[in-house]
Each structure stands twice: as structure tokens, then as C-alpha cells.
Enzyme design. Structure first.
Site, PDB file in Angstrom:
ATOM      1  CD  GLU A  15      -2.642  -1.005   2.682  1.00 46.49           C
ATOM      2  OE1 GLU A  15      -2.506   0.021   3.392  1.00 46.49           O
ATOM      3  OE2 GLU A  15      -3.341  -1.959   3.011  1.00 46.49           O
ATOM      4  CG  ASP A  65      -2.512   7.875   8.510  1.00 47.65           C
ATOM      5  OD1 ASP A  65      -2.614   6.643   8.433  1.00 47.65           O
ATOM      6  OD2 ASP A  65      -2.675   8.640   7.555  1.00 47.65           O
TER       7      ASP A  65
END
Length: 276
Positions: free
Chosen positions: A53, A64
Site C-alpha cells: 500500500e 493515521d
């Protein structure tokens, strides 16, 4: 399915045929710089990852944690542009022939243009997109463009997702379902927890997954032991922050960083091949 997504489908099917989970590694593009990032992702695949990814760094990430935020900031301060992300996908794919996906928040794709983004990603050899913040109900234009260019669309499910919602999300997705192992942001953790196993069980009860859509688990996996734990109940194990940490720890010694991510990929690959 046809198009570049077929490469991803084949890798996931091959892992299943080997009675193991697939190992999917993540790094943001442009970290620590574009060229070293390409080399790092290539090293991860050489070390044992089945797919990659490529993150599209964002200035305001919602999923994140601090480790990936640090890497994103380094990439953005280095002047990263979407064309650099596309180039990263293309160079990693051409160097390894592995499936390479782009993980991105929706806003950059929307501003770039969904049709243009899908066309450029497909031309670079990308297998699809993971879009953690794109609601299924608003995903029609993207999915139409992705289907046209042979790309997968991976949606994220979470422990908070109810059964009806799981059914809607999995019916709309392709490639695999990204099951977030816990509520919260990315990052390495001491334990992956039981929430992930329960989420995979509930996701597998949906019609789309019963028809063969794989379920891959991410968020929190950083060791071979954790990879083995997740591999016992999931079709794929996704690891990001642990790879970023290895590169951050190496600092300006890029060769040491490349060796470190290759070594970690090997350890994790052994983990997904054994029962917890």
C-alpha cells in the site's frame, strides 16, 4: 475480475491456497524521499510482503497515528505531489510485478479528479485504492471510474460497524475489505486484541464476503507473533507503522533503513505462515 485488480486477486488467492494469510506492507510515498521510498517498498516485497500500500500523505490525516503522521510530514515538507505518488506506484510495481495499491483520503482524489486519478493510477500499474474516509453512499463516481480502469476499491470497516453497515460496505467494495482491528488511529501496539477477531467474524457473515471477498486486518500489528495471531483468523495482515518506525530509526542511513524493513518483512512473513 479483469484489469490490474486481477493481480491483487491472484496474490490473495495464492496465499489462501497455501493455507496462510497474505502480508500487505504500507509506507507513505515520498518518505524519507521519493526514490528511497521506492527502494524501501521494493525491499519489503523482496523480504516477504505479498502486496504494498502506497500512502498518499495528507496534512490532516484522521486515521493515521503519530508515527505515520511524522513520515507524512517529512514527505510533504519534501515537496511531494500526487504525480510522485503515482510514480512510486509505477516504479514499485514494475520492479516487482506485485500488486500495489494507493491508500488515500478522498479530498486529494476529488481535487485531482476521480476519472483522471483512476486513469493515471491504472496506467502506472496500480491495483486499486483504499479510501478510509469515503462514505459508500458518495462513492459512485469513484467506483464507476475504478471499474472502468480495472481498479479495486477497498473500504474500511471498524469494530463499531453494525451488521447492516457491514453488509452495505462489503457489497460495494472489491479487492478486499480492510478491517480496522480497533477503534483509534494507526500505530504499533502490545496486543491486537479480540475486537479484530470479532469484527472479522461479523464481516465474514456478509453476503459479499461469503462470495469470496477477502478480509484483511490492519492497525496495530508490528511483530511476527502478532502477525501469526491475526493470520489465524484473517485473509491478510496489514502492517504500516512498524515499517515506518524502522526507517525513522535509521535516520539518514538509508541503506540501514532498507535492510531493516527487508528484515522486518521477513519476520512478519514467517509469522503469517504459522498458526498463533
Amino acid at each position: 475480475m479483469t484489469g490490474n485488480i486481477a493481480r491483487l486477486d491472484a496474490v490473495l488467492a495464492a496465499a489462501k491456497a497455501e493455507n496462510r494469510a497474505a502480508l500487505i506492507g504500507y509506507l507513505p510515498a515520498g518518505f524519507p524521499d521519493v526514490d528511497t521510498g521506492v527502494r524501501a517498498m521494493t525491499a519489503m516485497l523482496e523480504g516477504g510482503c505479498d502486496a504494498i500500500e502506497v500512502g498518499l500523505p495528507h496534512s490532516d490525516p484522521v486515521l493515521d497515528g503519530p508515527v505515520i503522521q511524522t513520515a507524512d510530514d517529512i514527505a510533504l515538507r519534501g515537496g511531494l505531489r500526487i504525480r510522485d505518488v503515482i510514480r512510486t506506484v509505477g516504479e514499485v510495481q514494475s520492479a516487482t510485478d506485485a500488486p500495489v495499491l494507493c491508500m488515500t483520503y478522498w479530498n486529494p482524489v476529488d481535487r485531482y479528479g476521480p476519472e483522471r486519478f483512476a486513469e493515471d493510477l491504472a496506467a502506472a500499474g496500480g491495483a486499486g485504492c483504499i479510501l478510509p474516509d469515503l462514505p459508500v453512499e458518495e462513492s459512485g463516481p469513484w467506483r464507476q471510474a475504478a471499474d472502468k480502469h480495472g481498479l479495486g476499491t477497498v473500504f474500511v470497516v471498524a469494530p463499531s460497524s453494525r451488521e447492516q453497515r457491514l453488509a452495505v460496505i462489503t457489497a460495494a467494495g472489491s479487492g478486499f475489505v480492510y478491517a480496522a482491528s480497533l477503534m483509534g488511529v494507526t500505530g504499533t501496539r502490545e496486543s491486537v486484541g479480540r475486537e479484530a477477531q470479532d469484527l472479522v467474524r461479523r464481516t465474514r457473515a456478509t453476503e459479499a464476503v461469503r462470495d469470496g471477498l477477502p478480509v484483511c486486518v490492519g492497525l496495530g500489528v508490528s511483530t511476527a507473533e502478532q502477525a501469526a495471531e491475526v493470520a489465524a483468523f484473517a485473509d491478510g495482515v496489514i502492517v504500516g507503522s512498524a515499517f515506518v518506525k524502522r526507517l525513522l530509526a535509521a535516520g539518514d542511513d538509508h541503506e540501514a533503513g532498507l535492510a531493516a524493513v527487508r528484515e522486518l518483512a521477513g519476520e512478519l512473513a514467517e509469522g503469517v505462515r504459522r498458526r498463533a
